[in-house]
Design a protein around this motif. Structure first.
Motif, PDB file in Angstrom:
ATOM      1  N   MET A   1       0.841  -1.176   0.191  1.00 47.15           N
ATOM      2  CA  MET A   1      -0.051  -0.110  -0.036  1.00 47.15           C
ATOM      3  C   MET A   1       0.823   1.134  -0.146  1.00 47.15           C
ATOM      4  SD  MET A   1      -2.726   1.452   2.763  1.00 47.15           S
ATOM      5  CE  MET A   1      -1.957   0.980   4.188  1.00 47.15           C
ATOM      6  N   ASN A   2       0.554   2.108  -0.852  1.00 45.78           N
ATOM      7  CA  ASN A   2       1.090   3.458  -0.662  1.00 45.78           C
ATOM      8  C   ASN A   2       0.803   4.102   0.309  1.00 45.78           C
ATOM      9  OD1 ASN A   2       2.188   6.028  -1.609  1.00 45.78           O
ATOM     10  ND2 ASN A   2       0.967   6.183  -3.309  1.00 45.78           N
ATOM     11  N   LYS A   3       1.765   4.679   1.095  1.00 41.41           N
ATOM     12  CA  LYS A   3       1.657   5.425   2.289  1.00 41.41           C
ATOM     13  C   LYS A   3       2.213   6.884   2.022  1.00 41.41           C
ATOM     14  CE  LYS A   3       1.216   3.365   6.368  1.00 41.41           C
ATOM     15  NZ  LYS A   3       1.265   2.344   7.549  1.00 41.41           N
ATOM     16  N   LYS A   4       1.955   7.646   1.111  1.00 41.68           N
ATOM     17  CA  LYS A   4       2.670   9.111   0.823  1.00 41.68           C
ATOM     18  C   LYS A   4       1.522   9.920   1.231  1.00 41.68           C
ATOM     19  CE  LYS A   4       5.866  10.785  -2.303  1.00 41.68           C
ATOM     20  NZ  LYS A   4       6.511  10.539  -3.758  1.00 41.68           N
ATOM     21  N   VAL A   5       1.618  11.029   1.901  1.00 41.40           N
ATOM     22  CA  VAL A   5       0.843  11.841   2.382  1.00 41.40           C
ATOM     23  C   VAL A   5       1.548  13.377   1.854  1.00 41.40           C
ATOM     24  CG1 VAL A   5      -0.318  13.185   4.203  1.00 41.40           C
ATOM     25  CG2 VAL A   5       0.017  10.475   4.287  1.00 41.40           C
ATOM     26  N   LEU A   6       0.871  14.307   1.282  1.00 39.85           N
ATOM     27  CA  LEU A   6       1.096  15.392   1.233  1.00 39.85           C
ATOM     28  C   LEU A   6       0.297  16.535   2.244  1.00 39.85           C
ATOM     29  CD1 LEU A   6       2.624  17.669  -0.339  1.00 39.85           C
ATOM     30  CD2 LEU A   6       0.696  17.829  -2.134  1.00 39.85           C
ATOM     31  N   ILE A   7       1.095  17.191   2.707  1.00 40.92           N
ATOM     32  CA  ILE A   7       0.697  18.098   3.974  1.00 40.92           C
ATOM     33  C   ILE A   7       0.954  19.438   3.295  1.00 40.92           C
ATOM     34  CG2 ILE A   7       0.829  18.949   6.406  1.00 40.92           C
ATOM     35  CD1 ILE A   7       2.180  16.274   7.018  1.00 40.92           C
ATOM     36  N   VAL A   8      -0.320  20.289   3.229  1.00 42.98           N
ATOM     37  CA  VAL A   8      -0.292  21.527   2.840  1.00 42.98           C
ATOM     38  C   VAL A   8      -0.929  22.437   3.736  1.00 42.98           C
ATOM     39  CG1 VAL A   8      -1.065  23.031   0.863  1.00 42.98           C
ATOM     40  CG2 VAL A   8      -1.014  20.656   0.491  1.00 42.98           C
ATOM     41  N   ASP A   9       0.046  23.204   4.426  1.00 44.92           N
ATOM     42  CA  ASP A   9      -0.386  24.224   5.499  1.00 44.92           C
ATOM     43  C   ASP A   9       0.767  25.470   5.769  1.00 44.92           C
ATOM     44  OD1 ASP A   9      -0.957  25.254   8.320  1.00 44.92           O
ATOM     45  OD2 ASP A   9      -1.842  23.547   8.717  1.00 44.92           O
ATOM     46  N   ASP A  10       0.194  26.667   5.839  1.00 46.87           N
ATOM     47  CA  ASP A  10       0.893  27.690   5.806  1.00 46.87           C
ATOM     48  C   ASP A  10       1.750  27.830   7.175  1.00 46.87           C
ATOM     49  OD1 ASP A  10      -1.604  28.260   6.840  1.00 46.87           O
ATOM     50  OD2 ASP A  10      -1.157  30.557   6.646  1.00 46.87           O
ATOM     51  N   ASP A  11       1.110  27.173   8.162  1.00 46.26           N
ATOM     52  CA  ASP A  11       2.032  27.145   9.567  1.00 46.26           C
ATOM     53  C   ASP A  11       3.001  26.038   9.528  1.00 46.26           C
ATOM     54  OD1 ASP A  11       2.736  27.070  12.083  1.00 46.26           O
ATOM     55  OD2 ASP A  11       0.710  27.758  12.810  1.00 46.26           O
ATOM     56  N   PRO A  12       4.199  26.218   9.680  1.00 48.82           N
ATOM     57  CA  PRO A  12       5.429  25.347   9.744  1.00 48.82           C
ATOM     58  C   PRO A  12       5.036  24.374  11.036  1.00 48.82           C
ATOM     59  CG  PRO A  12       6.473  27.325   9.133  1.00 48.82           C
ATOM     60  CD  PRO A  12       4.857  27.714   9.469  1.00 48.82           C
ATOM     61  N   ARG A  13       4.465  25.034  12.027  1.00 52.31           N
ATOM     62  CA  ARG A  13       4.208  24.443  13.369  1.00 52.31           C
ATOM     63  C   ARG A  13       3.468  23.338  13.181  1.00 52.31           C
ATOM     64  NH1 ARG A  13       2.903  29.434  16.658  1.00 52.31           N
ATOM     65  NH2 ARG A  13       1.684  29.477  14.777  1.00 52.31           N
ATOM     66  N   ASN A  14       2.428  23.244  12.158  1.00 46.68           N
ATOM     67  CA  ASN A  14       1.120  22.329  11.923  1.00 46.68           C
ATOM     68  C   ASN A  14       1.780  21.285  11.152  1.00 46.68           C
ATOM     69  OD1 ASN A  14      -0.809  23.750  13.408  1.00 46.68           O
ATOM     70  ND2 ASN A  14      -1.357  24.842  11.616  1.00 46.68           N
ATOM     71  N   ILE A  15       2.510  21.650  10.026  1.00 43.03           N
ATOM     72  CA  ILE A  15       3.360  20.603   9.253  1.00 43.03           C
ATOM     73  C   ILE A  15       4.341  19.755  10.103  1.00 43.03           C
ATOM     74  CG2 ILE A  15       5.193  20.430   7.427  1.00 43.03           C
ATOM     75  CD1 ILE A  15       4.023  22.914   5.935  1.00 43.03           C
ATOM     76  N   PHE A  16       5.079  20.337  11.050  1.00 41.34           N
ATOM     77  CA  PHE A  16       5.920  19.719  11.976  1.00 41.34           C
ATOM     78  C   PHE A  16       5.247  18.880  12.942  1.00 41.34           C
ATOM     79  CE2 PHE A  16       8.337  19.217  15.960  1.00 41.34           C
ATOM     80  CZ  PHE A  16       9.521  18.992  15.349  1.00 41.34           C
ATOM     81  N   ALA A  17       4.068  19.140  13.405  1.00 40.06           N
ATOM     82  CA  ALA A  17       3.516  18.306  14.144  1.00 40.06           C
ATOM     83  C   ALA A  17       2.711  16.873  13.468  1.00 40.06           C
ATOM     84  CB  ALA A  17       2.408  19.052  15.042  1.00 40.06           C
ATOM     85  N   LEU A  18       2.183  17.450  12.216  1.00 42.85           N
ATOM     86  CA  LEU A  18       1.662  16.338  11.518  1.00 42.85           C
ATOM     87  C   LEU A  18       2.865  15.230  10.895  1.00 42.85           C
ATOM     88  CD1 LEU A  18      -1.214  18.339   9.482  1.00 42.85           C
ATOM     89  CD2 LEU A  18      -1.521  16.522  10.968  1.00 42.85           C
ATOM     90  N   THR A  19       4.063  15.922  10.532  1.00 39.72           N
ATOM     91  CA  THR A  19       4.855  15.096  10.044  1.00 39.72           C
ATOM     92  C   THR A  19       5.475  13.914  11.118  1.00 39.72           C
ATOM     93  OG1 THR A  19       5.584  16.518   8.468  1.00 39.72           O
ATOM     94  CG2 THR A  19       7.231  15.165   8.858  1.00 39.72           C
ATOM     95  N   LEU A  20       5.555  14.558  12.269  1.00 43.19           N
ATOM     96  CA  LEU A  20       6.153  13.630  13.332  1.00 43.19           C
ATOM     97  C   LEU A  20       4.936  12.700  13.691  1.00 43.19           C
ATOM     98  CD1 LEU A  20       7.595  15.999  16.225  1.00 43.19           C
ATOM     99  CD2 LEU A  20       8.813  14.190  14.780  1.00 43.19           C
ATOM    100  N   THR A  21       3.780  12.938  13.565  1.00 44.15           N
ATOM    101  CA  THR A  21       2.828  12.008  13.848  1.00 44.15           C
ATOM    102  C   THR A  21       2.537  10.835  12.910  1.00 44.15           C
ATOM    103  OG1 THR A  21       1.511  13.651  15.139  1.00 44.15           O
ATOM    104  CG2 THR A  21       0.248  11.615  14.102  1.00 44.15           C
ATOM    105  N   LEU A  22       2.588  11.387  11.547  1.00 40.80           N
ATOM    106  CA  LEU A  22       2.418  10.416  10.396  1.00 40.80           C
ATOM    107  C   LEU A  22       3.654   9.574  10.250  1.00 40.80           C
ATOM    108  CD1 LEU A  22       0.220  12.862   8.163  1.00 40.80           C
ATOM    109  CD2 LEU A  22      -0.683  10.623   9.588  1.00 40.80           C
ATOM    110  N   LYS A  23       4.691  10.137  10.238  1.00 42.81           N
ATOM    111  CA  LYS A  23       5.952   9.265  10.243  1.00 42.81           C
ATOM    112  C   LYS A  23       6.202   8.215  11.014  1.00 42.81           C
ATOM    113  CE  LYS A  23       9.386  11.954   7.528  1.00 42.81           C
ATOM    114  NZ  LYS A  23      10.617  12.830   7.519  1.00 42.81           N
ATOM    115  N   ALA A  24       5.798   8.621  12.394  1.00 40.73           N
ATOM    116  CA  ALA A  24       5.764   7.540  13.442  1.00 40.73           C
ATOM    117  C   ALA A  24       4.835   6.506  13.181  1.00 40.73           C
ATOM    118  CB  ALA A  24       5.348   8.183  14.764  1.00 40.73           C
ATOM    119  N   LYS A  25       3.921   6.715  12.157  1.00 41.85           N
ATOM    120  CA  LYS A  25       2.877   5.659  11.890  1.00 41.85           C
ATOM    121  C   LYS A  25       3.270   5.183  10.531  1.00 41.85           C
ATOM    122  CE  LYS A  25      -0.930   7.403  14.810  1.00 41.85           C
ATOM    123  NZ  LYS A  25      -0.503   6.335  15.834  1.00 41.85           N
TER     124      LYS A  25
END
Length: 121
Positions: free
Chosen positions: A1-25
């Motif tokens: 299964m392809n598990k590639k996610v594109l996060i689009v957000d103008d706030d780097p803090r939101n990108i950082f938090a989502l990236t940490l969460t999703l990479k851990a999964k």
């Protein structure tokens, strides 16, 4: 299964938090802070399993970006989850009407986000 996610957000803090969460999964993450950049990303690489799209961004907002993606044949199939601080019932409908598959409100509940991602990816 392809598990590639594109996060689009103008706030780097939101990108950082989502990236940490999703990479851990176990997800591969790409991110950008501008809607036009996201559209260009998708045109270059249509292997994303899902897009997390912030709806409130400067220049081009998420609503406009979703409509453009839906009207671009080579990328129109990619599931888009609207991510927004606007949490009224009519806001959810506005996101769906724009072409998003689903909606997650900020602050993000990780369990809810993961359930939505797994539903579409």
């Amino acid at each position: 299964m392809n598990k590639k996610v594109l996060i689009v957000d103008d706030d780097p803090r939101n990108i950082f938090a989502l990236t940490l969460t999703l990479k851990a999964k176990g997800y591969q993450i790409e991110s950008c802070t501008m809607a036009q950049e996201a559209i260009d990303f998708l045109k270059k690489d249509n292997q994303f399993s899902i897009v997390l799209m912030d709806m409130m961004m400067p220049e081009m907002d998420g609503y406009e970006a979703v409509k453009i993606i839906r009207n671009t044949p080579e990328i129109s199939h990619v599931p888009i989850i609207a991510v927004t601080a606007q949490a009224m019932p009519e806001d959810r409908q506005k996101c769906i009407d724009a072409g998003a598959q689903d909606y997650v409100s900020k602050p993000i509940n990780v369990d809810q986000l993961m359930a939505v991602i797994q539903k579409y990816s």
